[in-house]
Design a protein around this motif. Structure first.
Motif, mmCIF file in Angstrom:
data_model
loop_
_atom_site.group_PDB
_atom_site.id
_atom_site.type_symbol
_atom_site.label_atom_id
_atom_site.label_comp_id
_atom_site.label_asym_id
_atom_site.label_seq_id
_atom_site.Cartn_x
_atom_site.Cartn_y
_atom_site.Cartn_z
ATOM 1 N N UNK A 231 0.851 -1.182 0.000
ATOM 2 C CA UNK A 231 0.000 0.000 0.000
ATOM 3 C C UNK A 231 0.890 1.235 0.000
ATOM 4 N N UNK A 232 0.281 2.372 -0.266
ATOM 5 C CA UNK A 232 1.014 3.635 -0.298
ATOM 6 C C UNK A 232 0.821 4.353 1.034
ATOM 7 N N UNK A 233 1.931 4.685 1.692
ATOM 8 C CA UNK A 233 1.866 5.290 3.023
ATOM 9 C C UNK A 233 2.321 6.742 2.968
ATOM 10 N N UNK A 234 1.401 7.643 3.295
ATOM 11 C CA UNK A 234 1.704 9.069 3.432
ATOM 12 C C UNK A 234 1.684 9.406 4.912
ATOM 13 N N UNK A 235 2.635 10.200 5.363
ATOM 14 C CA UNK A 235 2.675 10.591 6.763
ATOM 15 C C UNK A 235 2.732 12.102 6.879
ATOM 16 N N UNK A 251 8.295 5.453 4.645
ATOM 17 C CA UNK A 251 7.142 6.231 4.197
ATOM 18 C C UNK A 251 7.302 6.589 2.718
ATOM 19 N N UNK A 252 6.220 6.456 1.969
ATOM 20 C CA UNK A 252 6.263 6.759 0.536
ATOM 21 C C UNK A 252 6.155 8.259 0.268
ATOM 22 N N UNK A 253 5.456 8.955 1.133
ATOM 23 C CA UNK A 253 5.261 10.391 0.947
ATOM 24 C C UNK A 253 5.265 11.054 2.316
ATOM 25 N N UNK A 254 6.026 12.136 2.438
ATOM 26 C CA UNK A 254 6.093 12.895 3.694
ATOM 27 C C UNK A 254 5.530 14.287 3.437
ATOM 28 N N UNK A 255 4.529 14.663 4.235
ATOM 29 C CA UNK A 255 3.906 15.980 4.128
ATOM 30 C C UNK A 255 4.199 16.748 5.418
ATOM 31 N N UNK A 256 4.677 17.981 5.262
ATOM 32 C CA UNK A 256 4.985 18.802 6.435
ATOM 33 C C UNK A 256 3.806 19.707 6.788
ATOM 34 N N UNK A 257 3.624 19.923 8.081
ATOM 35 C CA UNK A 257 2.532 20.763 8.562
ATOM 36 C C UNK A 257 2.862 22.238 8.346
ATOM 37 N N UNK A 258 2.816 22.674 7.108
ATOM 38 C CA UNK A 258 3.026 24.081 6.802
ATOM 39 C C UNK A 258 1.707 24.666 6.288
ATOM 40 N N UNK A 259 1.736 25.870 5.751
ATOM 41 C CA UNK A 259 0.498 26.520 5.330
ATOM 42 C C UNK A 259 -0.144 25.838 4.120
ATOM 43 N N UNK A 260 0.610 25.001 3.441
ATOM 44 C CA UNK A 260 0.093 24.319 2.250
ATOM 45 C C UNK A 260 -0.213 22.843 2.492
ATOM 46 N N UNK A 261 -0.248 22.417 3.771
ATOM 47 C CA UNK A 261 -0.327 20.975 4.020
ATOM 48 C C UNK A 261 -1.648 20.362 3.555
#
Length: 412
Positions: A231-235, A251-261
């Motif tokens: 499966x695809x894991x985004x964190x 993790x396949x995709x890392x998203x940061x808690x910024x204004x564009x998250x």
């Protein structure tokens, strides 16, 4: 021996709850807080089915910090007994055996399943324990010992924030040579993640979202990858050092808690952003499963809105009393919202296993190495330094902070 104990005291509770808004360290002040650094007796064996363990490493869990910050819901208060020595994450060596213990020996390197269920209490198993759901035991206030969900919340057992604790023979698991002590102290928190994933497994091709990159969130990523789910894991992470570790763990995709998250997360999940008349963005589509590992208002809100129609939200974070959470998506999208507490029995390779034993097995096979998560070690008497490190996580790049009972000087 010296131990860190928690004892509820109304004046201290009110004082630290009030002043702590501005001075966080007041929550572990030796004079004003409910936490005390005490010279105590070693815990004694409740009966001959128990084992005493000399602790080498004791972990500092997010739930422990939740306790110190007085964020725990009163709902959990009947399931503790004061004063209790804190600490349920432990690796150490057996120092004393009850006469009825046959499968362990002095000096053996072990970890502890801290859940205090029917067997450890000397009771006939309740329906939950019969099912193998020991963490959901219905007799946590009865039996041979005082009330307590876990070792580290029970007056009679001690905890890993002291040199010694006691555990029932059913709670003690041998640590093989292939698993070092730093992984050993992480068996317990990793098992929380394993339990959540095994009870709520992804399907092939699923989009998975993990919210939070503390030890539990990172362990969820590790568990999914170690168990071989396709499966695809985004964190969703807060700090750069957490994102780097998430990538290392798979993790396949890392998203940061910024204004564009919100936009970044929607794009990663193949979802669409809709704009309401007012208020936060509405997400159409999203993850098949969201593992929520923070337990705050915003993280729970994000978990609900980033889950696709008919999907599932698994709450691992210590969500408590929260105001103004919009539950519309739960009924509008027919979501399943499921809580997850600790660990118990899970199906692994077609058989029933204790969750902690699965964790040890994966570590011994080389599929899991969580030791890089441990960024800071302190001797127990430097507990104030340890807690301050956790509160300054972003500046200290702190992931997991532990107490090292063999250490006599400050480490970081």
């Amino acid at each position: 021996m010296n131990a860190l104990q928690f004892n509820f005291n109304i004046p201290k509770y009110i004082f630290t709850k009030t002043i702590g808004r501005w001075i966080p360290s007041i929550h572990w002040h030796p004079r004003f807080s409910c936490l005390s650094w005490k010279d105590t007796e070693e815990p004694s064996l409740p009966n001959e089915d128990w084992i005493k363990i000399k602790v080498k490493y004791g972990g500092i869990c997010g739930s422990d910090m939740n306790l110190l910050f007085l964020h725990d819901s009163p709902t959990t208060s009947p399931y503790v007994s004061f004063p209790f020595t804190i600490g349920h994450e432990a690796v150490g060596e057996i120092s004393e055996l009850g006469q009825q213990v046959q499968n362990h020996k002095i000096g053996q390197r072990v970890v502890v399943n801290p859940v205090l269920s029917c067997e450890s209490r000397g009771l006939e198993p309740c329906p939950a324990c019969v099912r193998g759901d020991e963490s959901l035991c219905q007799q946590k206030t009865k039996g041979a010992i005082e009330s307590g969900l876990l070792i580290g919340a029970c007056r009679d057992t001690g905890g890993s924030w002291s040199p010694y604790l006691v555990a029932h023979k059913s709670q003690v698991l041998t640590l093989p040579d292939e698993v070092n002590d730093l992984n050993g102290v992480l068996v317990e928190p990793f098992s929380c993640a394993l339990h959540a994933v095994l009870r709520n497994p992804p399907k092939d091709g699923d989009n998975i979202l993990v919210i939070g990159a503390g030890v539990i969130g990172l362990s969820v990523v590790t568990a999914i990858k170690a168990l071989g789910y396709s499966c695809n894991v985004t964190i969703l992470v807060k700090h750069p050092f957490q994102g780097e570790m998430a990538k290392t763990l798979g993790a396949d995709e890392v998203i940061y808690l910024d204004k564009n998250y919100v936009k970044s997360t929607a794009n990663a999940l193949g979802a669409e952003i809709l704009n309401p008349l007012f208020g936060p963005e509405v997400i159409q589509g999203g993850a098949n499963i969201v593992y929520e590992c923070v337990g705050k208002k915003q993280s729970v809100t994000d978990a609900l809105r980033f889950t696709e129609s008919g999907g599932k939200v698994v709450i691992l974070g210590l969500a408590s009393i929260m105001k103004k959470i919009d539950w519309t998506t739960v009924w509008l999208n027919e979501l399943t919202v499921k809580g997850c507490f600790a660990y118990s029995t899970n199906i692994f390779e077609g058989n029933k296993w204790n969750t902690l034993q699965i964790a040890i097995e994966l570590m011994s096979r080389g599929k899991v190495d969580l030791s890089p998560l441990i960024t800071h070690q302190y001797p127990l008497n430097e507990y104030q330094v340890a807690f301050n490190t956790i509160t300054k996580r972003s500046r200290k790049n702190a992931l997991k902070v532990i107490f090292n009972h063999d250490q006599t000087t400050v480490g970081g």
